[in-house]
Design a protein around this motif. Structure first.
Motif, PDB file in Angstrom:
ATOM      1  N   ALA A 411       0.699  -1.095   0.032  1.00  0.00           N
ATOM      2  CA  ALA A 411      -0.088   0.001   0.143  1.00  0.00           C
ATOM      3  C   ALA A 411       0.955   1.174  -0.099  1.00  0.00           C
ATOM      4  O   ALA A 411       1.928   1.216   0.464  1.00  0.00           O
ATOM      5  CB  ALA A 411      -0.934  -0.101   1.411  1.00  0.00           C
ATOM      6  N   THR A 422      -2.200  -3.948   2.107  1.00  0.00           N
ATOM      7  CA  THR A 422      -3.504  -3.903   1.759  1.00  0.00           C
ATOM      8  C   THR A 422      -4.159  -5.097   2.445  1.00  0.00           C
ATOM      9  O   THR A 422      -3.681  -5.870   3.224  1.00  0.00           O
ATOM     10  CB  THR A 422      -3.772  -4.060   0.320  1.00  0.00           C
ATOM     11  N   SER A 429      -4.368  -0.894  -4.485  1.00  0.00           N
ATOM     12  CA  SER A 429      -4.507   0.201  -3.680  1.00  0.00           C
ATOM     13  C   SER A 429      -4.275   1.547  -4.136  1.00  0.00           C
ATOM     14  O   SER A 429      -3.447   1.575  -5.042  1.00  0.00           O
ATOM     15  CB  SER A 429      -3.537   0.209  -2.313  1.00  0.00           C
TER      16      SER A 429
END
Length: 440
Positions: A411, A422, A429
């Motif tokens: 992420a 994530t 993401s």
């Protein structure tokens, strides 16, 4: 991983007194010898919104949107004859909390391939039924293990006051010799050819912040640096952080070289480290080139990383032993993480930047080819915009997308913080960040 250092309640006051005394002495030295001492820093804060996390889309105030916030003291003294003495002490600060450490946006969560017993290659149960399932054991241990594992990339490395940089050096007519805690040569090459210069969640290194494919800084290091007629280079040797454990044999040898002329630049950087047992550990090779023509700049970079013997795995075993009291379980889990954290991959980056007046627009594409069995390939792309209100202050906006393969789970974060992971493997993401940066 470094253990937090203990401190008494009066430590902050003592630090302020020590800092004031240092500045006072520096002022006297300046008056007597013509040396200069500068108090400097950078404050960068904003709002970030990251999707695809276990908590959904998380919006929060964050420090370090473009660059990590910091303050420092640096100085130089002209010794004559082409010789100068220099020093730098630089500390991080988190503007959102006032602390000197941070945690990932996703908190203490680990990626599935580090928290799922099956993906780690662990047996369904420890010992024999009716013993607890291995996944049940991991679920209890992961919060503790996350602190151990993320500890190398998050926080102020044991709450060191001058975590970012702390060194003293001598500049001579034939180069400079520096000693202390400094950036590594391969990381400097990465910063030179990343179109974002490591800034924001669009920077190439954000794809591989954990496990990190580059050592950013090393303590107890000695460096020789030289620059002449467009050529520059450094030789670097870190003796290992022996203050933590008596048998710590971690060391690093590294170098870089670059050439700049007529808007063109090319460079090579190499880091090779050993773990605490003296085994070959993380090796990173960075090759980059860029071309600048008027307001346009194009840059490309490739990084090769291998790590056959991850460092500090004993800390994971110790954490498991402390939590369970079982040396057999500690050895089993430590072995699983040792295999899971090995590295073998290639990172590729291409970027473009356009600057006109107060406006700067950057776009970049990054992709990581993970050659491990996990095959956690990930790529990112996006754009960043800066508007300079003055030479010291600018407004920034960054939009970046992370596309995760079946086992990848990255992420986006920023320069001063990690996005983390994530909700599950393969979940993509998007990160949006708006911030203001001021230099002083």
């Amino acid at each position: 991983m470094n253990k937090p250092s203990s401190s008494k309640a009066s430590a902050p006051g003592l630090r302020r007194v020590a800092l004031a005394s240092a500045l006072c002495c520096a002022g006297l030295a300046q008056a007597q010898t013509g040396s200069s001492v500068t108090l400097y820093g950078l404050a960068d804060v904003g709002i970030t919104s990251v999707s695809g996390l276990k908590a959904g889309t998380v919006t929060q105030v964050a420090s370090g949107i473009m660059e990590g916030s910091r303050w420092g003291i640096k100085g130089t003294e002209d010794l004559g004859g082409g010789y100068k003495a220099i020093f730098m002490l630089e500390s991080r600060v988190e503007l959102d909390t006032g602390a000197n450490s941070s945690t990932p946006i996703s908190g203490g969560q680990l990626a599935d391939r580090y928290s799922d017993a099956k993906l780690l290659g662990l047996p369904p149960v420890f010992a024999a039924p009716p013993a607890p399932t291995m996944q049940g054991v991991l679920d209890q241990l992961v919060p503790k293990l996350a602190g151990q594992i993320y500890g190398v990339n998050v926080g102020a490395y044991g709450n060191r006051m001058f975590d970012r940089q702390s060194f003293v050096g001598l500049i001579t007519p034939v180069g400079a010799v520096l000693a202390g805690r400094m950036y590594t040569p391969a990381f400097e090459t990465n910063a030179m050819f990343d179109i974002m210069e490591t800034q924001s969640g669009l920077a190439a290194g954000q794809l591989v912040s954990f496990p990190a494919i580059l050592e950013i800084r090393q303590s107890n290091a000695i460096a020789y640096r030289i620059a002449k007629d467009g050529m520059a280079g450094s030789l670097y040797y870190a003796l290992g952080d022996r203050g933590e454990t008596a048998n710590n044999d971690s060391r690093m040898i590294a170098f870089n070289a670059s050439y700049k002329a007529n808007g063109f630049a090319v460079g090579l950087g190499y880091n090779a480290s050993k773990n605490e047992a003296g085994q070959d550990a993380l090796k990173s090779t960075v090759l980059g080139a860029s071309m600048t023509t008027g307001p346009h700049k194009v840059s490309g970079m490739a990084i090769r990383v291998t790590e056959d013997n991850p460092a500090n795995m004993g800390d994971i075993g110790a954490a498991v032993l402390g939590a369970t009291g079982s040396s057999a379980l500690a050895g089993l889990i430590q072995g699983a993480y040792t295999e899971a954290l090995k590295q073998d991959g290639r990172l590729y980056h291409v970027g473009y930047r356009y600057t006109t007046g107060p406006h700067t627009v950057s776009v970049a594409y990054n992709t990581f080819n993970d050659k491990r069995p996990a095959n956690a390939d990930v790529k990112s792309y996006g754009s960043a915009y800066s508007y300079a209100l003055s030479k010291r202050t600018d407004l920034n906006a960054v939009l970046v997308r992370f596309d995760n393969s079946d086992r990848a789970q990255a992420a986006p974060g920023g320069n001063g913080y990690l996005g983390g992971v994530t909700a599950s493997a393969g979940t993509d993401s998007t990160g949006l960040a708006l911030g203001i940066r001021h230099r002083f």
